[in-house]
Every structure is written in C-alpha cells, then in structure tokens.
Design an enzyme around this catalytic site. Structure first.
Site, mmCIF file in Angstrom:
data_model
loop_
_atom_site.group_PDB
_atom_site.id
_atom_site.type_symbol
_atom_site.label_atom_id
_atom_site.label_comp_id
_atom_site.label_asym_id
_atom_site.label_seq_id
_atom_site.Cartn_x
_atom_site.Cartn_y
_atom_site.Cartn_z
ATOM 1 N N ASP A 92 0.853 -1.169 0.000
ATOM 2 C CA ASP A 92 0.000 0.000 0.000
ATOM 3 C C ASP A 92 0.900 1.233 0.000
ATOM 4 O OD1 ASP A 92 -2.907 1.161 1.934
ATOM 5 O OD2 ASP A 92 -2.215 1.551 -0.102
ATOM 6 N N ASP A 266 -8.079 -7.207 1.013
ATOM 7 C CA ASP A 266 -7.125 -7.315 2.123
ATOM 8 C C ASP A 266 -7.820 -6.823 3.382
ATOM 9 O OD1 ASP A 266 -6.594 -4.215 1.670
ATOM 10 O OD2 ASP A 266 -5.594 -4.776 3.559
ATOM 11 N N CYS A 304 -13.734 -27.550 10.045
ATOM 12 C CA CYS A 304 -12.431 -27.055 9.589
ATOM 13 C C CYS A 304 -11.406 -28.177 9.666
ATOM 14 C CB CYS A 304 -11.984 -25.878 10.465
ATOM 15 S SG CYS A 304 -10.413 -25.151 9.946
ATOM 16 N N CYS A 306 -8.077 -27.609 9.404
ATOM 17 C CA CYS A 306 -6.738 -27.020 9.571
ATOM 18 C C CYS A 306 -5.975 -27.729 10.672
ATOM 19 C CB CYS A 306 -6.852 -25.519 9.850
ATOM 20 S SG CYS A 306 -7.091 -25.061 11.572
ATOM 21 N N CYS A 309 -7.410 -27.154 14.194
ATOM 22 C CA CYS A 309 -8.664 -27.866 14.495
ATOM 23 C C CYS A 309 -8.470 -29.372 14.557
ATOM 24 C CB CYS A 309 -9.725 -27.509 13.459
ATOM 25 S SG CYS A 309 -10.262 -25.791 13.647
ATOM 26 N N HIS A 335 -5.540 -20.607 12.326
ATOM 27 C CA HIS A 335 -6.910 -21.037 12.014
ATOM 28 C C HIS A 335 -7.681 -19.961 11.260
ATOM 29 C CE1 HIS A 335 -11.045 -22.371 12.299
ATOM 30 N NE2 HIS A 335 -11.315 -21.148 12.739
HETATM 31 C C1 LIG Z 1 -9.754 -1.018 6.966
HETATM 32 N N1 LIG Z 1 -10.406 -0.200 5.979
HETATM 33 C C2 LIG Z 1 -9.685 0.346 4.970
HETATM 34 N N2 LIG Z 1 -8.372 0.120 4.751
HETATM 35 C C3 LIG Z 1 -8.037 0.895 3.690
HETATM 36 C C4 LIG Z 1 -6.790 1.069 3.070
HETATM 37 C C5 LIG Z 1 -5.580 0.277 3.554
HETATM 38 C C6 LIG Z 1 -5.659 -1.139 3.019
HETATM 39 N N3 LIG Z 1 -4.832 -2.069 3.821
HETATM 40 C C7 LIG Z 1 -3.422 -1.769 3.774
HETATM 41 C C8 LIG Z 1 -2.637 -2.715 4.659
HETATM 42 C C9 LIG Z 1 -2.884 -2.457 6.137
HETATM 43 C C10 LIG Z 1 -1.525 -2.216 6.741
HETATM 44 C C11 LIG Z 1 -0.502 -2.684 5.762
HETATM 45 C C12 LIG Z 1 -1.152 -2.579 4.416
HETATM 46 C C13 LIG Z 1 -6.711 2.018 1.996
HETATM 47 N N4 LIG Z 1 -5.490 2.243 1.385
HETATM 48 C C14 LIG Z 1 -5.404 3.200 0.428
HETATM 49 N N5 LIG Z 1 -4.216 3.456 -0.162
HETATM 50 N N6 LIG Z 1 -6.486 3.924 0.005
HETATM 51 C C15 LIG Z 1 -7.731 3.729 0.544
HETATM 52 O O1 LIG Z 1 -8.704 4.415 0.144
HETATM 53 C C16 LIG Z 1 -7.876 2.735 1.590
HETATM 54 C C17 LIG Z 1 -9.107 2.515 2.211
HETATM 55 C C18 LIG Z 1 -9.186 1.590 3.265
HETATM 56 N N7 LIG Z 1 -10.203 1.230 4.083
HETATM 57 ZN ZN LIG Z 2 -9.329 -24.601 11.904
#
Ligand SMILES: CNc1nc2c(CCNCC3CCCC3)c3nc(N)[nH]c(=O)c3cc2[nH]1
Ligand SMILES: [Zn+2]
Length: 371
Positions: A92, A266, A304, A306, A309, A335
């Site tokens: 990111d 993610d 599960c 895994c 489990c 898990h």
């Molecule tokens: C939890 N909700 C949420 N996360 C967003 C994230 C982060 C996604 N997860 C990145 C990982 C977490 C830590 C290491 C990488 C978003 N990232 C960006 N660049 N732009 C968003 O609009 C954006 C929007 C998001 N909304």
């Molecule tokens: Zn499990």
C-alpha cells in the site's frame, strides 16, 4: 522480465474467477491477501502461510519507511529476501496509514507531511516518494498514492480530495520506473457519491493502470452503503483488469464483494481478531475467552480441517489465551487465515462450476452461533 497480466477465466453472474500473472508468480482470484504490515504476517511463519494457501501478502510503505527504512531494505536485498517470502507482495502507498496512525499531519498538493508515530520525526510522503519507496522494497504490485477520504465528509471535500488524488495518480504513473515488471494500480475515490465515483474512474482510466482498486470504503459506513458503492463502481471498471477493494473485510463482506465482481481483498481482521481471541467459523465468530469453553474438548470448528482444528481443543486455546501465551496468537492466527483462504477457495470453485448463488445461500444459512 515477465510483465503483469490478468486472465478472466469464468463468470457466474457478476462474480469472476481469474488469474493474476505477476513477476513473482501466479495468483488465483478471487483472492484474500493477508496483511503483513511490518514485513511479517504477525505470528505466522512464511512456510505456514504457504501451507494455509496464502498466494500474495501485503506490506506497507508507511511502516517500512519509518522502520527499518526502505533504503536499508533495498540494501539488504529487498523485502522478499528480507522476510523470506518468495511469492508476490502488494504494497500500500502509505497515505491511509498516515491518516490512521500518524500524529500531526498536513496534506497539500505536494503530498502529506507527518510526524512518525514512533519518534515524532518529521516526514513527507508524495506520489513520487511513495512510488520510489515501493520500488525500493521490491513490491510486485504498487499502489498509487492517494487520500482515503474520511467518512463522513462534505461533498465539497470529497470532490476536491478525489480530484487531487487523480492528479496524484498521474504523478505516480509518471514516477514509475519503466518496465521492471511490477504493476501499478490506481485507486478509485469519490466517497459515497455516485457521480464523484464515476468521475474518479474516468480520471484513472484516462491515465491507464494495470489494475484498479476501490478505496474510501470500510471507513465506518454501513455494509449496505459499502455494497451500494460497489454496485455503482464495479461495472465502470475494465472487465479484463483486476479489481481490488481495500481494507475489506468480514467473511460476509468477502462473499458480497465477490458477488459484485471484486477480485482482490485485504483486511487485518483475521489476524487482529485472532490475537484478541475472536475466531471465525462456518457458523459465525466465537470469542475463545468465554467460560463456556473451559471444558470444551471440541475443535474451534468441526467443519475445519486445519492443523489447529485437528490437534487442539477449544479448552486448550482458551487456556492459552487466558495465559497470554505466545502460542495463542500463533494457533488462532493460523486457524483464522486458513478459514479466510478456504472461503476464497470455495468461492473460486463455486464460480467455476456456476454454483456461486447456491454457495452464497448455504454460507448465509450456516451463520448462527452454536448454543
Ligand atoms: C480497513 N479499511 C480500509 N483500509 C483501507 C486502506 C488500507 C488497506 N490495507 C493496507 C494494509 C494495512 C496495513 C498494511 C497494508 C486504503 N489504502 C489506500 N491506499 N487507500 C484507501 O482508500 C484505503 C481505504 C481503506 N479502508
Ligand atoms: Zn481450523
């Protein structure tokens, strides 16, 4: 140098079964990407990540810039060598974390000035520096530098921020080193406004990216509103490019997202919840610290298969959690990530066999908590 590409293999309604070809290997989609914020998926050996089926993981510009420093990681051979992970890594761009972690911060046309949450040192992230950091880390999928618009926000702020993120996206495209095989994904903003989402997509399509993420979701809005924004946005994105919804989500969110044409997800939920003793099962979440598990010899989830489990009881996992043992985080994370990976594998199979709606109905019907 093999470059990035995406094959659309099957469709079942709007659900898609695809395959990403990256410079470090193939990724079957739809895919859930475990989060490895500080060059580790917390409490997991890389070998165990492979055992539970993880194909690609996330790392983060913001955290690695501050510690140990991206130039140090580059000098040490890059992130894959540093953390002993030879499969694809998506990074990111850092903006989101600056807003959710950093202390004082100031955003302007150039980028974001902020103080490190570690030592208060002043830093600047710009589209150019974010791209350079992700290239230094050796990222296989690089995310454009954007502002994740807070929710709620005024329509005026959403419009101005989204337009700036589009200008930043163009600068990211310009900043990318030519053909090193890594992909650059644009990130759609536009808040919860249908017209501003469409404008953001149009801006990004005019620049051209290897994949498109939908940002600005999972920021406190209801699930219904999140799905509505997906309904507006997915059909505007190129059918032959991967779509990634950032920061999503619960198992239900993943099923509803796949149903709406999302390919990549993610979320910190399976790993963070594991460390807090919250475990995902085919019938819903359980909190392992509850007294009702004191003498419960059954596995977390009878359905599960895994390692956890197959070898450990709820009573033992409750004991580890109550005792604040390190093995608690390890087994609970193993898990939960296995559950998320199995869910995605089942959805991939269901799309291939044209039975996604049946899968979804059975998934939703099973959601209850055991007495
Ligand atoms: C939890 N909700 C949420 N996360 C967003 C994230 C982060 C996604 N997860 C990145 C990982 C977490 C830590 C290491 C990488 C978003 N990232 C960006 N660049 N732009 C968003 O609009 C954006 C929007 C998001 N909304
Ligand atoms: Zn499990």
């Amino acid at each position: 140098m093999t470059s990035f590409s995406f094959d659309l293999l099957h469709e079942d309604g709007r659900a898609r079964r695809g395959r990403l070809h990256t410079r470090r290997g193939v990724v079957e989609t739809p895919v859930f990407m475990p989060v490895g914020t500080q060059a580790t998926v917390k409490a997991m050996y890389p070998e165990t990540l492979k055992e539970i089926g993880a194909q690609i993981i996330l790392a983060n510009t913001y955290h690695l810039l501050l510690r140990p420093g991206h130039e140090r990681v580059r000098a040490l051979g890059g992130l894959h060598r540093f953390m002993n992970w030879d499969r694809p890594i998506l990074t990111d761009s850092g903006g989101f974390q600056v807003f959710s972690l950093g202390e004082l911060r100031k955003i302007d046309e150039q980028g974001v000035r902020f103080q490190s949450h570690l030592d208060g040192a002043a830093h600047v992230l710009t589209p150019e520096s974010s791209i350079a950091i992700q290239e230094a880390l050796g990222s296989d999928i690089i995310m454009a530098f954007d502002e994740c618009i807070p929710y709620p926000a005024t329509r005026e702020y959403v419009a101005e921020s989204t337009a700036r993120s589009s200008r930043w996206a163009a600068r990211c495209r310009q900043a990318r080193q030519p053909e090193d095989g890594a992909a650059l994904f644009g990130i759609v903003q536009g808040g919860m406004h249908r017209d501003l989402r469409a404008q953001s997509v149009a801006d990004l399509l005019a620049i051209g990216f290897e994949g498109y993420a939908v940002g600005g979701l999972s920021v406190g809005e209801s699930a219904e509103l999140m799905y509505e924004v997906m309904d507006w946005t997915m059909p505007l994105l190129p059918r032959d490019c991967p779509r990634y919804v950032m920061g999503v989500g619960t198992p239900e969110n993943l099923v509803e997202g796949v149903r709406r044409g999302v390919d990549m997800f993610d979320c910190v939920m399976p790993t963070r919840n594991a460390r807090n003793g919250v475990l995902f099962t085919s019938f819903g979440k359980i909190s392992i610290k509850q007294a009702r598990f004191l003498d419960d010899e059954s596995p977390i989830d009878p359905d599960c298969d895994c390692y956890v489990c197959r070898h450990y009881s709820r009573a033992y996992l409750r004991h580890l959690y109550q005792s604040n043992e390190i093995l608690s985080s390890m087994l609970n994370t193993h898990h939960n990530l296995h559950y998320y990976q199995q869910l995605m594998a089942r959805m991939r199979d269901a799309i291939e066999s044209g039975t996604f709606e049946t899968f979804r109905a059975e998934f939703l019907a099973a959601r209850r908590i055991d007495p």
